[in-house]
Motif scaffolding. Structure first.
Motif, short mmCIF file in Angstrom:
data_model
loop_
_atom_site.label_atom_id
_atom_site.label_comp_id
_atom_site.label_asym_id
_atom_site.label_seq_id
_atom_site.Cartn_x
_atom_site.Cartn_y
_atom_site.Cartn_z
N ILE A 80 0.85 -1.19 0.00
CA ILE A 80 0.00 0.00 0.00
C ILE A 80 0.89 1.24 0.00
O ILE A 80 1.79 1.39 0.82
CB ILE A 80 -0.94 0.02 1.22
N SER A 81 0.60 2.10 -0.96
CA SER A 81 1.36 3.33 -1.14
C SER A 81 0.50 4.54 -0.81
O SER A 81 -0.74 4.48 -0.88
CB SER A 81 1.83 3.43 -2.60
N VAL A 82 1.16 5.62 -0.43
CA VAL A 82 0.46 6.89 -0.21
C VAL A 82 1.16 7.97 -1.02
O VAL A 82 2.32 7.84 -1.40
CB VAL A 82 0.44 7.29 1.29
N LEU A 83 0.42 9.04 -1.29
CA LEU A 83 0.97 10.21 -1.97
C LEU A 83 1.13 11.31 -0.94
O LEU A 83 0.28 11.49 -0.06
CB LEU A 83 0.02 10.67 -3.08
N LEU A 84 2.23 12.07 -1.06
CA LEU A 84 2.45 13.20 -0.16
C LEU A 84 2.97 14.38 -0.96
O LEU A 84 3.97 14.26 -1.67
CB LEU A 84 3.45 12.82 0.95
N LEU A 85 2.26 15.50 -0.86
CA LEU A 85 2.71 16.76 -1.46
C LEU A 85 3.21 17.66 -0.34
O LEU A 85 2.42 18.09 0.51
CB LEU A 85 1.57 17.47 -2.19
N PRO A 86 4.53 17.90 -0.26
CA PRO A 86 5.03 18.82 0.77
C PRO A 86 4.29 20.15 0.71
O PRO A 86 4.09 20.72 -0.37
CB PRO A 86 6.51 18.99 0.37
N GLY A 87 3.85 20.61 1.86
CA GLY A 87 3.05 21.82 1.92
C GLY A 87 1.58 21.51 2.13
O GLY A 87 0.82 22.34 2.62
N ILE A 88 1.18 20.29 1.77
CA ILE A 88 -0.17 19.80 2.08
C ILE A 88 -0.04 18.72 3.15
O ILE A 88 -0.60 18.83 4.23
CB ILE A 88 -0.87 19.25 0.83
N GLY A 89 0.73 17.68 2.83
CA GLY A 89 1.02 16.65 3.82
C GLY A 89 2.28 16.99 4.60
O GLY A 89 3.15 17.71 4.11
N THR A 90 2.36 16.48 5.80
CA THR A 90 3.48 16.78 6.69
C THR A 90 4.27 15.52 7.03
O THR A 90 3.84 14.40 6.73
CB THR A 90 2.97 17.40 8.00
N ILE A 91 5.39 15.72 7.69
CA ILE A 91 6.18 14.58 8.17
C ILE A 91 5.36 13.74 9.14
O ILE A 91 5.42 12.51 9.13
CB ILE A 91 7.47 15.06 8.85
N GLU A 92 4.56 14.40 9.97
CA GLU A 92 3.72 13.66 10.92
C GLU A 92 2.67 12.82 10.17
O GLU A 92 2.37 11.69 10.58
CB GLU A 92 3.03 14.62 11.89
N ASP A 93 2.10 13.36 9.10
CA ASP A 93 1.17 12.57 8.28
C ASP A 93 1.87 11.35 7.72
O ASP A 93 1.29 10.25 7.68
CB ASP A 93 0.65 13.43 7.12
N LEU A 94 3.11 11.52 7.28
CA LEU A 94 3.88 10.41 6.73
C LEU A 94 4.11 9.34 7.78
O LEU A 94 3.96 8.14 7.51
CB LEU A 94 5.22 10.93 6.21
N LYS A 95 4.46 9.75 8.98
CA LYS A 95 4.69 8.80 10.06
C LYS A 95 3.41 8.05 10.43
O LYS A 95 3.43 6.84 10.69
CB LYS A 95 5.26 9.52 11.29
N GLU A 96 2.27 8.77 10.41
CA GLU A 96 0.98 8.12 10.67
C GLU A 96 0.66 7.07 9.61
O GLU A 96 0.17 5.99 9.91
CB GLU A 96 -0.14 9.16 10.71
N ALA A 97 0.95 7.41 8.37
CA ALA A 97 0.70 6.47 7.27
C ALA A 97 1.55 5.22 7.42
O ALA A 97 1.09 4.10 7.18
CB ALA A 97 0.96 7.15 5.93
N TYR A 98 2.79 5.41 7.83
CA TYR A 98 3.68 4.26 8.04
C TYR A 98 3.14 3.39 9.17
O TYR A 98 3.08 2.16 9.06
CB TYR A 98 5.09 4.73 8.37
N GLN A 99 2.72 4.02 10.26
CA GLN A 99 2.16 3.27 11.39
C GLN A 99 0.88 2.53 10.99
O GLN A 99 0.57 1.46 11.53
CB GLN A 99 1.88 4.21 12.57
N ALA A 100 0.15 3.09 10.01
CA ALA A 100 -1.08 2.45 9.53
C ALA A 100 -0.79 1.28 8.60
O ALA A 100 -1.70 0.52 8.26
CB ALA A 100 -1.95 3.48 8.82
N GLY A 101 0.46 1.16 8.14
CA GLY A 101 0.83 0.02 7.31
C GLY A 101 1.29 0.35 5.91
O GLY A 101 1.66 -0.56 5.15
N ALA A 102 1.29 1.64 5.53
CA ALA A 102 1.81 2.01 4.20
C ALA A 102 3.30 1.76 4.17
O ALA A 102 4.02 2.11 5.11
CB ALA A 102 1.51 3.47 3.90
N ARG A 103 3.77 1.18 3.07
CA ARG A 103 5.20 0.87 2.97
C ARG A 103 5.84 1.50 1.73
O ARG A 103 7.01 1.26 1.45
CB ARG A 103 5.40 -0.65 2.98
#
Length: 336
Positions: A80-103
């Motif tokens: 499972i992948s996620v998209l992140l646009l700096p300025g919209i998504g944050t480092i904390e969002d990225l960490k949450e996604a990883y904890q949710a299982g995105a790899r």
């Protein structure tokens, strides 16, 4: 020619089509069926990436981290992948996604702004995520500039860099020029993400593969912003005819497309005048819905709005500019 790695983007790019109203049940079904078909990567987030749910970009029906969790539960061997646009998504969002299982994460910037991806790419790599650089609106910069920006993403640690035709504006030669240059000068994987606004998504994806790309995005039933993306099931079938390996079950993808068409797609994903104009004008494919809303509010033709946005080089993340542009055009019309 080696194996082509396909990323299914209907549950991210297609979010624009359904007004970001995907449910956990829909996500589970699509992910489970795509996984059973052998799709290696499946992207799940708000259309504008992690953190995109807002009044500006459109409120999600369900929190995108909850959608990621739902996807992971049934993903099987798919990543499972996620998209992140700096300025919209944050480092904390990225960490949450990883904890949710995105790899896997795809860090997306405008084609001339790769430098803003450094922190996000490095953080993702430090967490052990497969990390992709995603250069949006790649048609709007010369191939040499695309290469320069791709090298930055590679230097930050990206495992692959994508040429992203966000506007669906590229012709086959545009794709070949950019992909072949990256292939010649980068040591990482090269990817391509198409939109079908000029009815060239599949053809452009094939051109990218011939020029050296080994990662391609597809969207089942063409579910994506504008006129949609490269239609996954069609691409899989064409590649099979060409003898190019994807390890994806064509019949399962056709069955999934029938489900999406009957249960998710709000209207046929064809090339409307609006989506065509986006490719013609070279503007970001998710702008259509916003341009239509602005058109109704200010009484300005949505096609004129999109063409004007192209002239102003408005990029993804500047959706608020659409309203401002339409208002200015309406005021100018009244003054005349």
């Amino acid at each position: 020619m080696g194996k082509i790695l396909l990323t299914e983007v209907a549950l991210r790019d297609g979010s624009h089509v359904v007004g970001h109203q995907f449910t956990k049940e829909q996500v589970r079904y699509v992910v489970e069926q795509a996984s059973k078909a052998g799709v290696p990567y499946i992207e799940v987030t708000h259309g504008d990436g992690l953190g995109g749910s807002s009044l500006q970009y459109g409120l999600s029906k369900e929190y995108d981290i909850d959608l990621v969790k739902a996807a992971v539960e049934v993903a099987g061997d798919s990543i499972i992948s996620v998209l992140l646009l700096p300025g919209i998504g944050t480092i904390e969002d990225l960490k949450e996604a990883y904890q949710a299982g995105a790899r896997m994460v795809r860090v997306a910037t405008h084609v001339t702004e790769a430098d803003v991806s450094k922190q996000h790419i490095e953080t993702a790599k430090s967490m052990g995520m497969e990390t992709i650089g995603f250069l949006m609106m790649s048609h709007s910069a010369p191939p040499e500039v695309v290469l320069e920006q791709a090298k930055l993403m590679e230097s930050y640690g990206a495992d692959a860099v994508y040429v992203t035709d966000s506007a669906g504006a590229m012709l086959l030669g545009d794709v070949q020029a950019r992909i072949s240059l990256l292939k010649e000068h980068l040591s990482v994987d090269i990817g391509f993400h198409a939109h079908n606004n000029l009815s060239l998504a599949v053809a452009n994806s094939l051109a990218a593969i011939e020029a050296g790309a080994n990662r391609i995005d597809g969207s089942v039933c063409c579910l994506g912003a504008g006129a949609g993306n490269t239609q996954t099931e069609v691409l899989v079938g064409v590649l099979d005819r060409m003898g190019i390996d994807t390890n994806i079950d064509l019949y399962r993808m056709l069955d999934l497309a029938d489900y999406v068409r009957a249960n998710i797609l709000p209207a046929p994903q064809d090339i409307t005048s609006g989506s065509f104009i986006m490719g013609y004008a070279g503007v970001y494919s998710s702008f259509l819905r916003h341009a239509v809303i602005a058109s109704e509010k200010f009484g300005v033709d949505s096609r004129d709005i999109l063409i004007e946005l192209g002239k102003r080089n408005v990029v993804g993340g500047q959706e608020d500019t659409i309203i401002e542009t339409a208002q200015q055009m309406a005021e100018k019309k009244v003054s005349v």
